[in-house]
Design an enzyme around this catalytic site. Structure first.
Site, PDB file in Angstrom:
ATOM      1  N   ASN A  71       0.860  -1.190   0.000  1.00  0.00           N
ATOM      2  CA  ASN A  71       0.000   0.000   0.000  1.00  0.00           C
ATOM      3  C   ASN A  71       0.898   1.243   0.000  1.00  0.00           C
ATOM      4  OD1 ASN A  71      -1.422   2.278   1.058  1.00  0.00           O
ATOM      5  ND2 ASN A  71      -3.062   0.916   1.732  1.00  0.00           N
ATOM      6  N   ARG A  82      -7.029  12.922   1.373  1.00  0.00           N
ATOM      7  CA  ARG A  82      -5.907  13.367   2.226  1.00  0.00           C
ATOM      8  C   ARG A  82      -4.554  12.890   1.707  1.00  0.00           C
ATOM      9  NH1 ARG A  82      -7.008   9.905   7.685  1.00  0.00           N
ATOM     10  NH2 ARG A  82      -8.994  10.947   7.483  1.00  0.00           N
ATOM     11  N   HIS A  83      -4.536  11.796   0.945  1.00  0.00           N
ATOM     12  CA  HIS A  83      -3.241  11.370   0.382  1.00  0.00           C
ATOM     13  C   HIS A  83      -3.377  11.107  -1.118  1.00  0.00           C
ATOM     14  CE1 HIS A  83      -5.063   7.580   1.626  1.00  0.00           C
ATOM     15  NE2 HIS A  83      -4.644   7.646   2.878  1.00  0.00           N
ATOM     16  N   THR A 118      -6.999   6.508  10.414  1.00  0.00           N
ATOM     17  CA  THR A 118      -6.835   5.501   9.375  1.00  0.00           C
ATOM     18  C   THR A 118      -8.130   4.697   9.399  1.00  0.00           C
ATOM     19  OG1 THR A 118      -5.511   3.603   8.677  1.00  0.00           O
ATOM     20  CG2 THR A 118      -5.555   4.036  11.035  1.00  0.00           C
ATOM     21  N   THR A 119      -8.191   3.601   8.645  1.00  0.00           N
ATOM     22  CA  THR A 119      -9.432   2.817   8.624  1.00  0.00           C
ATOM     23  C   THR A 119      -9.517   2.053   9.944  1.00  0.00           C
ATOM     24  OG1 THR A 119      -9.035   2.602   6.270  1.00  0.00           O
ATOM     25  CG2 THR A 119     -10.779   1.247   7.194  1.00  0.00           C
ATOM     26  N   GLU A 161     -11.094  -9.266   3.339  1.00  0.00           N
ATOM     27  CA  GLU A 161      -9.810  -8.843   3.911  1.00  0.00           C
ATOM     28  C   GLU A 161     -10.037  -8.682   5.408  1.00  0.00           C
ATOM     29  OE1 GLU A 161      -7.262  -6.158   1.837  1.00  0.00           O
ATOM     30  OE2 GLU A 161      -6.509  -5.285   3.703  1.00  0.00           O
ATOM     31  N   GLY A 210       1.171  -1.230   4.354  1.00  0.00           N
ATOM     32  CA  GLY A 210       1.573   0.079   3.870  1.00  0.00           C
ATOM     33  C   GLY A 210       2.425   0.880   4.829  1.00  0.00           C
ATOM     34  N   HIS A 211       1.849   1.259   5.953  1.00  0.00           N
ATOM     35  CA  HIS A 211       2.472   2.242   6.836  1.00  0.00           C
ATOM     36  C   HIS A 211       3.873   1.820   7.275  1.00  0.00           C
ATOM     37  CE1 HIS A 211       2.978   4.561  10.629  1.00  0.00           C
ATOM     38  NE2 HIS A 211       2.470   5.523   9.879  1.00  0.00           N
TER      39      HIS A 211
END
Ligand code: PXP
Length: 241
Positions: free
Chosen positions: A9, A51-52, A102-103, A153, A214-215
């Site tokens: 991600n 936002r991104h 975040t989610t 997921e 991702g992060h």
């Protein structure tokens, strides 16, 4: 046994870019490096608040991704329209609240059953594979199958946040959920909060198809570069030193 796929991600490459509204760091270059470093797929999340990732990133990414493109999005009609135009290989439907960092949780599938059924059918009709991002709970997995999803997921956030015996308990929830999903014939992906130190037990869950991370990868990339960060994650998933 098939290797668990690594979906990278790249949202936070654009978090850094948007912080200054500069043309760098370049998402397209990041996609090229990620694919050359062993990413099996590229994930980006077009959030309602932009936002991104921005709209033009989604179209540009589609042009260059040669592995597989996974577009994360909320179940809105705006996102449905964009997805059908862009035709990613996969869409992962996530809940979204503007104020969250975040989610923060999985989809409440039962509460949005009709809308999700309609969205899954529309994306399938456009030949886009669909996953639903959900908590590792057998009842929610049943609801996901009921609305037509073929992929789930599993949200690994609680597992990632827990420590010691609590983490073991959260892993067991993931494992039970994965075995339940497998019995229903669903494909099982997972992600959120995974890093090189906690990824292996999740990668080892029987039936796991793909992890989306991702992060921690983008964070590690600051120190070792994106290519090494991705290769290190691959090694951590495989238990290779
Ligand atoms: N999967 C989903 C559905 C997500 O929303 C996110 C976060 O954007 C991830 C995976 C990846 O989580 P992280 O950035 O914590 O690795």
């Amino acid at each position: 046994m098939e290797k668990v796929r690594l979906g990278v991600n790249l949202d936070h490459v654009t978090t850094l870019r948007q912080a200054r509204n500069t043309p760098y760091p370049d998402l397209i270059e990041a996609i090229r490096i990620a694919e050359a470093s062993g990413a099996d797929g590229i994930t980006i999340h077009l959030r309602e608040d932009r936002r991104h990732i921005q709209d033009n990133d989604v179209y540009a990414a589609r042009e260059v991704i040669t592995s597989s493109m996974n577009l994360e999005m909320a179940a809105t009609s705006e996102m449905q329209k964009i997805a059908i135009e862009v035709k990613p290989d996969y869409c992962c439907i996530v809940p979204e609240r503007r104020e969250e960092l975040t989610t923060e949780g999985g989809l409440d599938v039962a509460a949005h059953r009709d809308r999700l059924r309609e969205l899954v059918a529309a994306l399938h009709a456009a030949e886009i594979k669909v996953s639903l991002f959900i908590e590792p709970n057998p009842l929610i997995i049943d609801a996901a199958a009921d609305v037509g999803a073929k992929i789930v997921e599993l949200h690994t956030g609680h597992y990632a946040d827990a420590h010691g015996p609590h983490q073991q308990h959260e892993w067991e929830r993931l494992n039970v959920a994965a075995q339940h999903a497998m019995q229903l014939g669903l494909v099982i992906n997972a992600g959120h909060g995974l890093h090189v130190g906690n990824v292996k037990p999740v990668a080892d869950i029987n039936g796991m198809n793909e992890l989306n991370i991702g992060h921690s990868i983008v964070s590690d990339a600051l120190f070792v570069g994106l290519d090494r960060a991705i290769r290190n994650m691959r090694c951590a998933m495989d238990g290779v030193e």
